[in-house]
Design an enzyme around this catalytic site. Structure first.
Site, PDB file in Angstrom:
ATOM      1  N   GLU A  81       0.849  -1.190   0.000  1.00 31.27           N
ATOM      2  CA  GLU A  81       0.000   0.000   0.000  1.00 31.27           C
ATOM      3  C   GLU A  81       0.882   1.237   0.000  1.00 31.27           C
ATOM      4  O   GLU A  81       0.428   2.341   0.261  1.00 31.27           O
ATOM      5  CB  GLU A  81      -0.972  -0.010   1.173  1.00 31.27           C
ATOM      6  N   CYS A 113      -3.503  -3.351   4.433  1.00 30.40           N
ATOM      7  CA  CYS A 113      -2.573  -4.386   4.922  1.00 30.40           C
ATOM      8  C   CYS A 113      -3.009  -5.796   4.539  1.00 30.40           C
ATOM      9  O   CYS A 113      -2.346  -6.762   4.881  1.00 30.40           O
ATOM     10  CB  CYS A 113      -2.438  -4.284   6.436  1.00 30.40           C
ATOM     11  N   HIS A 235      -2.589 -10.061  12.258  1.00 26.49           N
ATOM     12  CA  HIS A 235      -2.011  -8.849  11.661  1.00 26.49           C
ATOM     13  C   HIS A 235      -1.559  -7.943  12.815  1.00 26.49           C
ATOM     14  O   HIS A 235      -2.286  -7.764  13.789  1.00 26.49           O
ATOM     15  CB  HIS A 235      -3.078  -8.157  10.802  1.00 26.49           C
TER      16      HIS A 235
HETATM   17  N1  COA Z   1       2.183   3.290  30.565  1.00 27.41           N
HETATM   18  C1  COA Z   1       1.602   2.203  29.997  1.00 27.41           C
HETATM   19  N2  COA Z   1       0.601   2.287  29.079  1.00 27.41           N
HETATM   20  C2  COA Z   1       0.198   3.515  28.695  1.00 27.41           C
HETATM   21  C3  COA Z   1       0.763   4.695  29.239  1.00 27.41           C
HETATM   22  C4  COA Z   1       1.810   4.541  30.217  1.00 27.41           C
HETATM   23  N3  COA Z   1       2.394   5.592  30.757  1.00 27.41           N
HETATM   24  N4  COA Z   1       0.154   5.744  28.685  1.00 27.41           N
HETATM   25  C5  COA Z   1      -0.767   5.272  27.807  1.00 27.41           C
HETATM   26  N5  COA Z   1      -0.734   3.916  27.823  1.00 27.41           N
HETATM   27  C6  COA Z   1      -1.536   2.989  27.017  1.00 27.41           C
HETATM   28  C7  COA Z   1      -2.981   3.417  26.905  1.00 27.41           C
HETATM   29  O1  COA Z   1      -3.729   3.017  28.040  1.00 27.41           O
HETATM   30  C8  COA Z   1      -3.386   2.684  25.645  1.00 27.41           C
HETATM   31  O2  COA Z   1      -3.611   1.318  25.950  1.00 27.41           O
HETATM   32  P1  COA Z   1      -5.078   0.673  25.786  1.00 27.41           P
HETATM   33  O3  COA Z   1      -5.451   0.898  24.334  1.00 27.41           O
HETATM   34  O4  COA Z   1      -4.855  -0.750  26.125  1.00 27.41           O
HETATM   35  O5  COA Z   1      -5.956   1.425  26.704  1.00 27.41           O
HETATM   36  C9  COA Z   1      -2.123   2.722  24.790  1.00 27.41           C
HETATM   37  O6  COA Z   1      -1.053   3.033  25.683  1.00 27.41           O
HETATM   38  C10 COA Z   1      -2.165   3.743  23.650  1.00 27.41           C
HETATM   39  O7  COA Z   1      -2.420   5.005  24.206  1.00 27.41           O
HETATM   40  P2  COA Z   1      -3.645   5.911  23.721  1.00 27.41           P
HETATM   41  O8  COA Z   1      -3.487   7.228  24.369  1.00 27.41           O
HETATM   42  O9  COA Z   1      -4.925   5.204  23.910  1.00 27.41           O
HETATM   43  O10 COA Z   1      -3.492   5.975  22.155  1.00 27.41           O
HETATM   44  P3  COA Z   1      -2.801   7.028  21.188  1.00 27.41           P
HETATM   45  O11 COA Z   1      -3.644   8.222  21.039  1.00 27.41           O
HETATM   46  O12 COA Z   1      -1.377   7.240  21.523  1.00 27.41           O
HETATM   47  O13 COA Z   1      -2.846   6.199  19.818  1.00 27.41           O
HETATM   48  C11 COA Z   1      -2.787   4.377  18.296  1.00 27.41           C
HETATM   49  C12 COA Z   1      -2.456   4.846  19.720  1.00 27.41           C
HETATM   50  C13 COA Z   1      -2.368   2.944  18.113  1.00 27.41           C
HETATM   51  C14 COA Z   1      -4.262   4.493  18.062  1.00 27.41           C
HETATM   52  C15 COA Z   1      -1.980   5.300  17.324  1.00 27.41           C
HETATM   53  O14 COA Z   1      -0.619   4.996  17.463  1.00 27.41           O
HETATM   54  C16 COA Z   1      -2.386   5.127  15.884  1.00 27.41           C
HETATM   55  O15 COA Z   1      -3.269   5.809  15.421  1.00 27.41           O
HETATM   56  N6  COA Z   1      -1.691   4.226  15.137  1.00 27.41           N
HETATM   57  C17 COA Z   1      -1.974   3.988  13.740  1.00 27.41           C
HETATM   58  C18 COA Z   1      -3.261   3.189  13.509  1.00 27.41           C
HETATM   59  C19 COA Z   1      -3.138   1.762  13.704  1.00 27.41           C
HETATM   60  O16 COA Z   1      -2.066   1.220  13.835  1.00 27.41           O
HETATM   61  N7  COA Z   1      -4.291   1.091  13.691  1.00 27.41           N
HETATM   62  C20 COA Z   1      -4.326  -0.315  13.879  1.00 27.41           C
HETATM   63  C21 COA Z   1      -5.451  -1.008  13.183  1.00 27.41           C
HETATM   64  S1  COA Z   1      -5.075  -1.351  11.529  1.00 27.41           S
END
Ligand code: COA
Length: 735
Positions: A81, A113, A235
């Protein structure tokens, strides 16, 4: 007996650079636990400027091909992609690079993906049709979100190559899949964007929903149940989501937590590669398969693997395979470990430079030689991407040289007017690496000054002429010193142009120069001189020439004068020779030092004025106060004597005196004077080492003498941390 069809060989490739999550967390002000625990990510692979999905794919596929199986390949399915062209399949470039048979069909597949799974299913059907054919499926992607976006920590890149055949050696793909499609905007990349757009949390939610849907369909189609499977792979955009997927599926089928934990151990082995490579989109499910097989010591022959594939937008598929007896003999575990072991951790600046280089893609670009793999993306010429196969990575000539930085312990500024200065080489270095290029250009990778680019010999020659003319105008008073070098990387370009004129012959090919340094830039530790000297030394040796100390010094002086106006040459001298010297009018007397001398320093930050500006300013003071020079001479001799005789009381008194002289010539900013005053109040002494600054609040490196604990307390109050330096006795050398 029915023919089995599936994965006969598997290999992955990821580029030789990665960003540790700890580095990203620090730069972005995020708690590292969020990335390490919350996402389950330790590092992420970073694509260098001279690689793309094509070169990664060629590297991955080469590892599983030999003359025999190559001849049987009649189809290449390239799943991505992050394609390199809107029309032409990236696989055609790979077909050429790998010399695959001409009677072969090549096709690119896209559905986020998911498309590698579609490619595998197509390949299985084609092989059932004609079992003596082999099909190469390559999943190759660069996961790219915006800098500083929420998705940034879930980037990565890599390729997985799979050779599919009848009677496969590794995994037989079974009939019956469950699939699911829903029109959602959880992740997409419009044609006008380089980076994906993502509704991150929504995408995780849809991923889990599509898992349940495709699993139910799979069970209905295959009549299999949970207990018919031994291993589950998912995945993996980031490892924590695969763990969540497993928990969600366990819950969906009504399992207790203890029975789900049994299969969790296998999942952890499957996530090892993803934890350090990051997301590689189409390849990530198959990277998990490689990771499981490479890390699991128990024999898994005959076990059924359930595989969940998901592509945003969205299409999902659940299918299964049976691990084949003796699969272990066909794994490339050592090769995979070597790929990961040979990677270099990037600084945040280097990572951002690589990232931006790929954002600035346009026509007529030459990419610098950054990675030394067999396949490289050489740039774009007349709108045509240029992919090269290097003769052999081991045939690439590489020469590296390092040169030390320095501390001027006494006599800075006065040295420009003929007084002696006491200088010591320290164990902090700039390393220059010169390696062969396949064209007539010089390419530069200079992370410390944020430059990646390449130039023809002719253009470098023009730059040299322009800079020399500008220096002539400076000498005639027609131009300020800061107006000569306009971009910091021009200093190294000038150095290379000079070295070419001196050492190259018309037959010489182009080459690539990469510098890396643990010397702070513009802080008075001689980083420019160390870069110039190490680069000249490496270039001369690369071109098969020897370079004597005098030539080194003279070539270096021409470059340094562009930056400093009238360089004393002291930094160059010490970068060439190492050790401790009393330096005067281009000549030096070697000084003996007590063997166990530690030098304590703090870095107060890069000054707002450059060395040229400070030297121009202090020149007026020396002209107005003729006795000032003599005072510098006396204090330098006193510090040299105190150090050699290990006389701490004399050292403290002399350094205090030296500091006052530097204040008198106006190169010690007020906050630094305040800091040094407090050091003196606790019984110590301190002085600026280097040019200091005629404006702003920072003065580069400050040398501290006194009781460790007392120095620590004062430094801490000012937000500085003390570093200990030792002497270097070698000077420039090949490494
Ligand atoms: N210690 C441990 N864990 C922590 C933390 C800390 N200090 N601070 C935050 N976290 C955890 C959160 O609780 C969360 O876990 P949970 O989902 O089990 O609740 C996780 O870290 C991610 O934090 P969060 O704030 O919810 O998300 P974010 O806004 O940073 O975004 C993604 C995370 C994955 C959504 C972001 O990286 C993203 O958009 N990635 C691309 C999309 C993707 O990969 N999608 C997958 C499907 S194809």
């Amino acid at each position: 007996m029915a023919v089995t069809v599936g994965i006969d060989r598997i290999s992955f490739y990821t580029p030789p650079f990665y960003l540790p999550m700890a580095t990203l967390a620090k730069a972005r002000g995020i708690d590292p636990d969020k990335l390490h625990i919350g996402l389950g990510q330790r590092d992420m692979a970073v694509l260098p400027p001279d690689e793309s999905v094509v070169t990664m794919a060629a590297h991955a596929a080469e590892a599983i091909l030999d003359d025999d199986n190559k001849a049987q390949i009649d189809t290449v399915l390239f799943a991505t992609e992050s394609g390199v062209d809107q029309s032409k399949a990236a696989g055609i470039f790979v077909h050429h690079l790998l010399d695959l048979p001409k009677n072969c069909r090549v096709l690119e597949l896209k559905q986020a993906c998911y498309s590698a799974t579609a490619a595998i299913q197509m390949a299985v059907a084609l092989i059932h049709q004609q079992p003596d054919r082999k099909i190469l499926v390559i999943a190759s992607d660069v996961a790219r979100y915006g800098l500083q976006s929420a998705g940034e920590p879930s980037q990565g890149c890599g390729s997985v190559a799979l050779l599919l055949s009848a009677n496969p050696a590794i995994l037989a793909i079974e009939p019956y899949s469950g699939y699911y499609t829903q029109d959602v905007m959880d992740f997409w990349r419009p044609n006008y964007r380089d980076e994906a757009l993502v509704e991150g949390k929504y995408s995780c939610q849809i991923y889990l929903q599509a898992l349940a849907e495709s699993w139910d369909h799979y069970c209905a189609q295959s009549k299999r149940q949970w207990r018919d499977h031994d291993i589950f792979l998912y995945h993996t955009p980031f490892p924590r989501l695969a763990e969540k997927a497993h928990q969600a599926l366990c819950k969906h089928v009504g399992l207790t937590s203890s029975s789900s934990e049994e299969t969790h151990a296998g999942l952890d082995l499957a996530l090892q590669y993803s934890r350090t490579i990051g997301n590689c989109y189409t390849g990530s499910l198959y990277l998990s398969l490689a990771s499981l097989l490479d890390h699991q010591s128990a024999d898994l022959s005959g076990q059924r693997v359930g595989l969940y594939s998901y592509g945003s937008g969205c299409v999902a598929e659940f299918f299964s395979g049976i691990l084949q007896p003796g699969y272990q003999a066909h794994l490339l575990t050592a090769h995979h470990r070597a790929i990961l072991k040979d990677r270099k951790a990037l600084s945040i600046n280097e990572y951002e430079q690589f990232y931006r280089f790929h954002s600035q893609q346009h026509d007529n670009v030459d990419t610098p030689h950054i990675s030394h793999g067999r396949y490289r993306f050489a740039g774009v010429d007349d709108h045509k991407p240029q992919y090269q196969r290097q003769k052999s990575p081991s045939g690439v000539k590489v020469v590296s040289a390092s040169a030390p930085g320095k501390l001027i312990l006494s006599g800075e500024h006065a040295v420009v007017h003929g007084a002696p200065a006491l200088v010591i080489a320290v164990e902090r270095y700039t390393k220059a690496t010169v390696s062969s290029a396949s064209d007539q250009k010089l390419s530069f990778h200079l992370p410390d000054v944020g430059h990646i680019g390449s130039e023809t010999f002719h253009k470098l020659h023009r730059l040299k002429t322009r800079l020399q003319e500008a220096h002539g105008k400076f000498r005639r008073g027609e131009r300020g010193i800061s107006d000569i070098i306009q971009k910091p990387f021009e200093l190294l370009q000038y150095t290379a142009a000079n070295a070419l004129d001196k050492f190259a012959t018309p037959d010489d090919q182009g080459f690539h120069i990469h510098t890396e340094s643990n010397l702070p830039i513009g802080c008075g530790m001689g980083s420019s001189a160390a870069s110039i000297i190490s680069a000249n030394y490496a270039i001369a040796h690369y071109l098969g020439k020897t370079i004597d100390d005098k030539t080194q010094y003279q070539l270096g002086l021409r470059a340094e004068n562009l930056q400093h106006g009238y360089s004393s040459g002291i930094d160059l001298h010490v970068a060439i020779h190492g050790g401790c010297h009393l330096f005067q009018n281009g000549q030096s007397t070697v000084q003996n030092m007590p063997a166990d001398t530690n030098f304590y320093i703090v870095n107060t930050g890069a000054p707002d004025a450059n060395t040229g500006q400070c030297v121009t300013h202090s020149r007026q003071c020396f002209q107005q106060q003729p006795d000032l020079l003599e005072k510098f001479v006396e204090v330098t001799q006193s510090i040299a004597y105190a150090l050699q005789s290990a006389n701490q009381a004399q050292l403290i008194a002399s350094v205090r005196l030296n500091h006052r002289l530097l204040v008198e010539i106006g190169v010690v900013p007020a906050p630094i004077q305040q800091f040094i005053k407090q050091i003196e109040e606790v019984g110590g002494a301190a002085k600026v080492c280097g040019a200091g600054s005629v404006k702003g609040e920072k003065a580069g490196i400050v040398w501290l003498i006194g009781d460790d604990q007392a120095l620590q307390t004062v430094a801490h109050q000012h937000g500085f941390s003390i570093e200990t330096l030792h002497s270097d006795y070698d000077g420039v050398k090949l490494i």
